[in-house]
Every structure is written in structure tokens, then in C-alpha cells.
Enzyme design. Sequence first.
Site, PDB file in Angstrom:
ATOM      1  N   GLY A   1       3.819  -5.903  -2.659  1.00 31.25           N
ATOM      2  CA  GLY A   1       2.964  -7.357  -3.521  1.00 31.25           C
ATOM      3  C   GLY A   1       1.909  -5.651  -4.037  1.00 31.25           C
ATOM      4  N   PRO A   2       2.004  -6.619  -5.399  1.00 30.06           N
ATOM      5  CG  PRO A   2       0.829  -6.662  -7.215  1.00 30.06           C
ATOM      6  CD  PRO A   2       0.909  -5.781  -6.399  1.00 30.06           C
TER       7      PRO A   2
ATOM      8  CB  CYS B   1      -3.214   3.440  -5.948  1.00 30.96           C
ATOM      9  SG  CYS B   1      -4.098   3.965  -8.072  1.00 30.96           S
TER      10      CYS B   1
ATOM     11  CB  CYS C   1       3.578  -2.316   1.502  1.00 27.71           C
ATOM     12  SG  CYS C   1       3.537  -2.265   3.144  1.00 27.71           S
TER      13      CYS C   1
END
Length: 521
Positions: free
Chosen positions: A329-330, A452, A327
Site C-alpha cells: 500500500g498504497p 523513505c 507492504c
Amino acid sequence: MADATSGGRGGGDRQGGRRQGGGDPGRRGGSRRDADRTMGRRGPRQRSAQRPAERARAADPARQAAYQVLRAVDEGQAYANLELPQVLRRARLTGRDAAFATELTYGTLRLQGLYDRVVSVAADRAASSIDPPVLDVLRLGAHQLLGMRVPDHAAVSATVGLARQEVGQGASGFVNAVLRRVGERDREAWVETVLDGLDDPVLRAAAEHSHPEWVARALRAGLLGAGVAPAAVEAELAELLAAHNVPAPVTLVARPGLVEDAELHEAGASPAPVAPTAWTLAGGDPGDLPAVRDGRAAVQDAGSQLLTLALADAPLEGRDERWLDLCAGPGGKAGLLAALAAGRGATLRANEVSPHRAELVRHTLVGPVRAGAEVTVTVEDGREVGSHEPGTYDRVLVDAPCTGLGALRRRPEARWRRSPQDLTTLGPLQRELLASALDATRPGGVVAYATCSPHLAETQLVVRDVLKRRGDVELIDVRGLLRDRSGAVLEDTGAGSEPWAQFWPHRHGTDGMFVALLRRR
């Protein structure tokens, strides 16, 4: 008691421009006479000490820029960190004016919950009943009065001018009356006022430090899950919530093999203690640094760097040639992984489900690719990679989509935008992505699961659930790897005796990152 900042924002006049028609712009319905009578209940009406000729007739560009960002965040679901730079460029604001607009924007968004409670008392009505454009003006004024070193007369006068220009003449009188009442007390006195009658310690902490109640309760549970004693959890929760209201430092990642320490020293950066690749920039625009413009360095939280390094350091059984960022991005972690992979002769696949975000990844990876890193950027649903390429990769990173409750220092609007209902969608997605990553990893390979967020439903519970369902996976103790990279800074990995790690802003000075390492047997 319900949080005055939650809900109630729908309906009414949601246009950021000048309000049309009569009536009281501070109320959804009612009249201006009602507003004057309401303010009069709390004592005789006070007159401004300024003569009419001295009062601001229009907004100054810095305050106008902050207001535009707040409206974009509210109406357009914009992200402040993306919207503000564009607004500053359009207004041609630089230097002190840009710094003022930045502090006004971010400070208002962070403390929005507290200011809504203050405004509710000062206006003698619920903040949720005030038209959103007017409420944003009042929040900006409250932050100048209670959170910045702006003289009271200047804060009131300039904010009234902002209301007159952006909302309409009728709003300016209401804004003037409310802000004069706000200015009668300092922040400490207002905190004491809005906390009066709140007996629940979690609700008191949420109100004082401007968080939705559900976020405060989730963070409290996260602290308990990390081994904090019940007798100490309320005090530590207050420290954590307060840390979210302190702007995060500008931290750079020096991508290994791409930039020399001397160049960053000369640019004014200094080594950060958490990760060997981390540097702190005291001031200025990081985009002005040649190393950042060229992609040899980038802005990245030290905690994000450290968990990426832990994945790269994890012991493998067998080859070490093919890496995957599921995953990506960014692209921040992919940029560091690409540099590390290049140093070992490995290749990296950076995958992203969104074509737009995949383009951001390509842009972020320009520096490592120019330096010779072998990187492929792909667009695919990460939940399908494991079935399409089973047993293919040696090291896999799953930086799973999450509520972002660990990055509230950097994304102040996230605390107001997220809700507990988000977990019903994110939880299954996180489990499916981790399962896919494990399927895509060869026996002996390693997966890092990261979020996060310190929310237990996004961290420990996801890992435990996946482990229960699979007999071919074992946990690797990540704590030693982190200590080797950070020295004494992460002697406490924030997760008690568990083999994973949870970073905390108030303990480690990083975002609230979680990381667990899993090996395919």
C-alpha cells in the site's frame, strides 16, 4: 532551549468554528485588555492605514480553504495531500485561486516552526499558549507576509477577515495587532531575530529551516553515517533542511510496456534524468492525463522508481517467476513491479495488512492488470508471510513502514506529527518484516529493503542487525545497478563506501529513499 513548536498544543479551544464566550481568544485564559496591554509593551499601538470600510469583513474562499486544511491536519490528524484536493473541490476553486490556496497551505505547514517563533516574539507570548484555531490563522498570515508575494495590507486585511469569520470578532483585533508587528520586518530580519541567542548550530539550522530539533539531529547523524566529513556536515545539513522546504516536482512513472514516450511528450511531460521510467510534469493536474487516468502512468517519485528497477535488475540464481511486494500500500511501487513482471512472464503478489490500503492497491494496479499483468492482491500481516510461504518467491520488495523523514517535501505535516518515540514501534516492525521477507524468498532469490527515511535506526541499523542474526544472507552491491539505470546522476549513491544507497533531496532531487539488496544463499 526548547523548540517553540514542540508540544504545548493540547488543551484550550480546539474547535475550528466560531469561538463562544468572551475573553481574549488569542490566549488560553486572560482578557482582551491584557492582549492590548501586552502588545503595547513593544511600542505605541499602530493604526491600520485602511479605513474600516476597506477592511475585509470575511474570508475569501482560497484563504478559507487553507485554514480548513490546517485545522483538519491539527484536529483530525488529516494528511494535507489528501485533505486539500477535497476542500478545493467543495469550494469549487480552480486555476489561480486553487494555486494560491495550495501554496498557502503547504508553505504554512512547512514553515510552521519558524512562524511560531516569529509569532511568539510578535505576540510577546509563547505560540504554544495561543488557542490552536487562532494560531493557525496567525501562521497563515505570517506566511503571506514573509513567504509569499502578497502586499502587506492585503495579507493583514484578508487574514483579519478570516479570523473574524472562522474564530470570532474578538480574535480579529488580536490577529490584526500581531500581524502588523510581523509585517514590520522582512523574513531575513525575523530569522536573525529568532536565531539570536541560539549557539548550537543544529538548533539554529532547525529553527531557521523550520524543523523539530530531533529531526535535524537525526538527519545530521544520517549524513555522518553516509560518509559526510564532520567539518562539512553542518553546511550540508542546512542544504538538506532547506531542500525540504522547496516543493517537490510532479514526477510521473511511465509503466514499461503500457505507455509510449510520444504520448507523455504530447501531454507536456519531459524525461527526468534520475530513472529511465521517470518523467517530470511542469504544470497542470496529472489526473487530467489519459495515461494517468488509465493507470498506464502514475505519479511517483523518481527515487522510488529507481529502487524498484534495482530490485528487478538484481541478478538471480535460477528461476525468475514469482515476485512479492510485502507492504504494497498504497501501490505505487507495486504498479511498476507489475508492469516489469508482465514483461518477463512473472507474476506479482501485492500484499497489504490493511484492507483499506489493499483497495488502494487494487485501484492502482488497474492499468497493469488490463494490460495483462498477472497480479494477486492479498490482505495479510507481512510478518507472517515468511512462515506461511517459506522459500516461495524469487524477488521480494519490503517497502517498510517508517517515519517518512525522507518525504518531508511532499508531506509537510509529517515533521510535526512524528516523534522519536515512533522509532520504538517501527524498529522492531521493520526487522520482523525484513526477516519474514527473507524467509519467503527461495535460496538464490533477492530481497530489496527500502524505507523513505534516512534515519540510521530505520536503514543501516536494521540491515546490519538482520545480517548478524542470519548466516544464510549476503549483501548485493546495489550501487552499480543504480548507476546503470541513472547514468551520472547517481554517480554518488549517497551512502559513502557502503553497498547500499541513500538518496538525498538536496543531492539527487528525489525523496530520501534508502535501499539495500540482500540475497538468500
